[in-house]
Design a protein around this motif. Structure first.
Motif, PDB file in Angstrom:
ATOM      1  N   SER A  35      22.449  55.523 -18.478  1.00  0.00           N
ATOM      2  CA  SER A  35      23.171  54.672 -17.526  1.00  0.00           C
ATOM      3  C   SER A  35      22.692  54.927 -16.098  1.00  0.00           C
ATOM      4  N   MET A  36      22.515  56.191 -15.750  1.00  0.00           N
ATOM      5  CA  MET A  36      22.026  56.551 -14.420  1.00  0.00           C
ATOM      6  C   MET A  36      20.629  55.974 -14.175  1.00  0.00           C
ATOM      7  N   ILE A  37      19.736  56.155 -15.139  1.00  0.00           N
ATOM      8  CA  ILE A  37      18.361  55.689 -14.974  1.00  0.00           C
ATOM      9  C   ILE A  37      18.312  54.168 -14.907  1.00  0.00           C
ATOM     10  N   SER A  38      19.118  53.509 -15.739  1.00  0.00           N
ATOM     11  CA  SER A  38      19.161  52.044 -15.714  1.00  0.00           C
ATOM     12  C   SER A  38      19.641  51.530 -14.369  1.00  0.00           C
ATOM     13  N   THR A  39      20.601  52.245 -13.770  1.00  0.00           N
ATOM     14  CA  THR A  39      21.107  51.861 -12.453  1.00  0.00           C
ATOM     15  C   THR A  39      20.018  52.005 -11.395  1.00  0.00           C
ATOM     16  N   VAL A  40      19.328  53.145 -11.409  1.00  0.00           N
ATOM     17  CA  VAL A  40      18.273  53.383 -10.419  1.00  0.00           C
ATOM     18  C   VAL A  40      17.118  52.399 -10.614  1.00  0.00           C
ATOM     19  N   VAL A  64      18.601  58.388  -3.403  1.00  0.00           N
ATOM     20  CA  VAL A  64      19.639  59.187  -4.057  1.00  0.00           C
ATOM     21  C   VAL A  64      19.573  60.639  -3.587  1.00  0.00           C
ATOM     22  N   LEU A  65      18.375  61.172  -3.467  1.00  0.00           N
ATOM     23  CA  LEU A  65      18.236  62.540  -2.953  1.00  0.00           C
ATOM     24  C   LEU A  65      18.817  62.657  -1.546  1.00  0.00           C
ATOM     25  N   GLU A  66      18.622  61.626  -0.726  1.00  0.00           N
ATOM     26  CA  GLU A  66      19.214  61.649   0.621  1.00  0.00           C
ATOM     27  C   GLU A  66      20.732  61.617   0.532  1.00  0.00           C
ATOM     28  N   MET A  67      21.288  60.851  -0.411  1.00  0.00           N
ATOM     29  CA  MET A  67      22.746  60.843  -0.617  1.00  0.00           C
ATOM     30  C   MET A  67      23.249  62.233  -0.995  1.00  0.00           C
ATOM     31  N   PRO A  70       1.945  51.409  -1.710  1.00  0.00           N
ATOM     32  CA  PRO A  70       2.652  50.144  -1.918  1.00  0.00           C
ATOM     33  C   PRO A  70       4.097  50.267  -2.385  1.00  0.00           C
ATOM     34  N   GLN A  71       4.638  51.484  -2.460  1.00  0.00           N
ATOM     35  CA  GLN A  71       6.012  51.620  -2.948  1.00  0.00           C
ATOM     36  C   GLN A  71       7.046  51.322  -1.863  1.00  0.00           C
ATOM     37  N   GLY A  72       6.898  51.904  -0.676  1.00  0.00           N
ATOM     38  CA  GLY A  72       7.769  51.569   0.443  1.00  0.00           C
ATOM     39  C   GLY A  72       9.152  52.192   0.360  1.00  0.00           C
ATOM     40  N   ARG A  73      10.166  51.443   0.848  1.00  0.00           N
ATOM     41  CA  ARG A  73      11.524  51.962   0.930  1.00  0.00           C
ATOM     42  C   ARG A  73      12.521  50.873   0.541  1.00  0.00           C
ATOM     43  N   LEU A  74      13.739  51.307   0.258  1.00  0.00           N
ATOM     44  CA  LEU A  74      14.818  50.354   0.033  1.00  0.00           C
ATOM     45  C   LEU A  74      15.371  49.898   1.371  1.00  0.00           C
ATOM     46  N   ARG A  80      24.266  49.363  -1.845  1.00  0.00           N
ATOM     47  CA  ARG A  80      24.612  48.830  -3.167  1.00  0.00           C
ATOM     48  C   ARG A  80      24.338  49.866  -4.258  1.00  0.00           C
ATOM     49  N   LEU A  81      23.221  50.571  -4.141  1.00  0.00           N
ATOM     50  CA  LEU A  81      22.892  51.608  -5.121  1.00  0.00           C
ATOM     51  C   LEU A  81      23.954  52.697  -5.130  1.00  0.00           C
ATOM     52  N   ARG A  82      24.400  53.127  -3.945  1.00  0.00           N
ATOM     53  CA  ARG A  82      25.447  54.143  -3.863  1.00  0.00           C
ATOM     54  C   ARG A  82      26.716  53.666  -4.581  1.00  0.00           C
ATOM     55  N   SER A  83      27.110  52.433  -4.333  1.00  0.00           N
ATOM     56  CA  SER A  83      28.319  51.894  -4.955  1.00  0.00           C
ATOM     57  C   SER A  83      28.181  51.835  -6.472  1.00  0.00           C
ATOM     58  N   GLU A  84      27.010  51.451  -6.935  1.00  0.00           N
ATOM     59  CA  GLU A  84      26.787  51.358  -8.382  1.00  0.00           C
ATOM     60  C   GLU A  84      26.789  52.737  -9.035  1.00  0.00           C
ATOM     61  N   LEU A  85      26.239  53.723  -8.357  1.00  0.00           N
ATOM     62  CA  LEU A  85      26.270  55.089  -8.894  1.00  0.00           C
ATOM     63  C   LEU A  85      27.690  55.645  -8.883  1.00  0.00           C
ATOM     64  N   GLU A  86      28.437  55.359  -7.838  1.00  0.00           N
ATOM     65  CA  GLU A  86      29.837  55.787  -7.795  1.00  0.00           C
ATOM     66  C   GLU A  86      30.625  55.173  -8.942  1.00  0.00           C
ATOM     67  N   ALA A  87      30.333  53.910  -9.267  1.00  0.00           N
ATOM     68  CA  ALA A  87      31.071  53.202 -10.310  1.00  0.00           C
ATOM     69  C   ALA A  87      30.875  53.829 -11.684  1.00  0.00           C
ATOM     70  N   ILE A  88      29.727  54.459 -11.921  1.00  0.00           N
ATOM     71  CA  ILE A  88      29.503  55.106 -13.221  1.00  0.00           C
ATOM     72  C   ILE A  88      29.826  56.600 -13.182  1.00  0.00           C
ATOM     73  N   GLY A  89      30.351  57.090 -12.057  1.00  0.00           N
ATOM     74  CA  GLY A  89      30.751  58.495 -11.961  1.00  0.00           C
ATOM     75  C   GLY A  89      29.619  59.464 -11.711  1.00  0.00           C
ATOM     76  N   PHE A  90      28.462  58.937 -11.290  1.00  0.00           N
ATOM     77  CA  PHE A  90      27.273  59.775 -11.142  1.00  0.00           C
ATOM     78  C   PHE A  90      27.497  60.992 -10.257  1.00  0.00           C
ATOM     79  N   PHE A  91      28.174  60.819  -9.134  1.00  0.00           N
ATOM     80  CA  PHE A  91      28.288  61.919  -8.172  1.00  0.00           C
ATOM     81  C   PHE A  91      29.215  63.030  -8.661  1.00  0.00           C
ATOM     82  N   THR A  92      29.908  62.787  -9.755  1.00  0.00           N
ATOM     83  CA  THR A  92      30.714  63.833 -10.386  1.00  0.00           C
ATOM     84  C   THR A  92      29.946  64.520 -11.501  1.00  0.00           C
ATOM     85  N   TRP A  93      29.468  63.727 -12.474  1.00  0.00           N
ATOM     86  CA  TRP A  93      28.877  64.370 -13.650  1.00  0.00           C
ATOM     87  C   TRP A  93      27.420  64.788 -13.485  1.00  0.00           C
TER      88      TRP A  93
END
Length: 311
Positions: free
Chosen positions: A246-251, A263-266, A277-281, A288-301
């Motif tokens: 779930s985490m990888i699919s979100t990222v 995410v590392l900066e978060m 050619p990769q660049g930045r978000l 949006r990425l932060r909100s999506e990770l919070e929704a799956i509980g990433f910052f806890t587990w």
């Protein structure tokens, strides 16, 4: 050379860059301390995750030295030295040995396709012999190199020709080939898994070590997968692996490595942006990425379990 075996979770490290895009090794030590504290048992430097192919040879040497110095011998440091120029790869391998790295590893040249196993062995023999005192692992990642050769055949021929060939970094999804490589010649070679989404499958197939990008942000989660597998609690192992997926699919909804740096900066680590050619978000994508990770509980587990207090 005696058998060499890696164990556990090996983080494929990121290269910190400044706002101007220059290598900024001041941020290497903090991430190293965090990774070791969270149970990572090795570091893989200047690979795909570390943007090795986007760095100059001099920059790669600077990054390699910074990681070796920050680790101070506590866990193995593997330096990825692959290059389209074999001369540059050999120079990087010699440098890795000189600075006290533990292992060298290399992708194959990829602009001109390596079309047969004999040519691949010949290329890797040149690189590995430049750091002959260190174990060498071929980095098999066909999705990026375009070289999808049979790894069993590579190990058979490479084992005859490359004196310090220890094994493979196997970044593919063919568990059947991975198992065959593991079991080849009475488990002669150390074959390290490289697909984070399939760690549990690799463990069931016989993996003892894995190298991955997302171990930077969630090593405790993956350690729980290993722990559950080792005690035979497959339901828990599958549950934890599902969280990793779930985490990888979100990222992966975003450009992967720029998102991982976000995410590392978060998590408090300033790794900067990726080079083109990769660049930045964009700021909107990061929010949006932060909100999506919070929704799956990433910052806890994704963090180590907090010890319970008893009175």
């Amino acid at each position: 050379m005696p058998k060499f075996r890696l164990q556990g979770l090996i983080a494929a490290t990121y290269t910190p860059l400044s706002a101007s895009g220059c290598v900024n090794v001041d941020h290497v030590a903090p991430i190293v301390e965090s990774l070791i504290e969270r149970g990572v048992s090795g570091l893989y430097v200047c690979g795909s995750t570390g943007e090795g192919m986007s760095l100059t040879t001099d920059e790669r040497k600077i990054v390699a030295e910074a990681y070796v110095q920050a680790v101070k011998g506590r866990v193995p440091v593997i330096i990825q030295v692959g290059h389209n120029s074999l001369a540059e790869a050999k120079d990087l391998a010699r440098h890795a040995q000189d600075i006290g790295a533990d292992i060298t590893s290399a992708t194959c040249p990829s602009y001109f396709n390596v079309g047969d196993v004999h040519t691949l062995v010949e290329c890797m023999e040149e690189i590995a012999s430049s750091a002959a005192n260190l174990p060498f692992y071929y980095y098999h990642i066909p999705s990026l190199t375009g070289s999808n050769l049979n790894m069993v055949e590579f190990l058979k021929l490479g084992g005859e020709r490359i004196g310090n060939l220890a094994g493979l970094k196997y970044t593919d999804t063919k568990l059947f080939e991975f198992q065959e490589c593991l079991e080849l010649e009475n488990e002669r070679f150390d074959v390290v898994w490289g697909c984070d989404e399939m760690l549990l499958g690799a463990l069931a197939t016989g993996s003892r070590a894995a190298i991955g990008s997302t171990y930077n942000i969630a090593a405790p989660l993956y350690q729980r997968i290993i722990d559950a597998f080792e005690i035979g609690d497959m339901a828990e192992a599958r549950r934890e692996q599902a969280q990793a997926i779930s985490m990888i699919s979100t990222v992966k909804q975003y450009p992967f490595h720029p998102a991982m740096k976000a995410v590392l900066e978060m998590q408090g680590f300033d790794m900067g942006d990726c080079r083109l050619p990769q660049g930045r978000l964009t700021d909107e994508e990061i929010s949006r990425l932060r909100s999506e990770l919070e929704a799956i509980g990433f910052f806890t587990w994704s963090l180590p379990a907090t010890p319970s207090l008893t009175t």
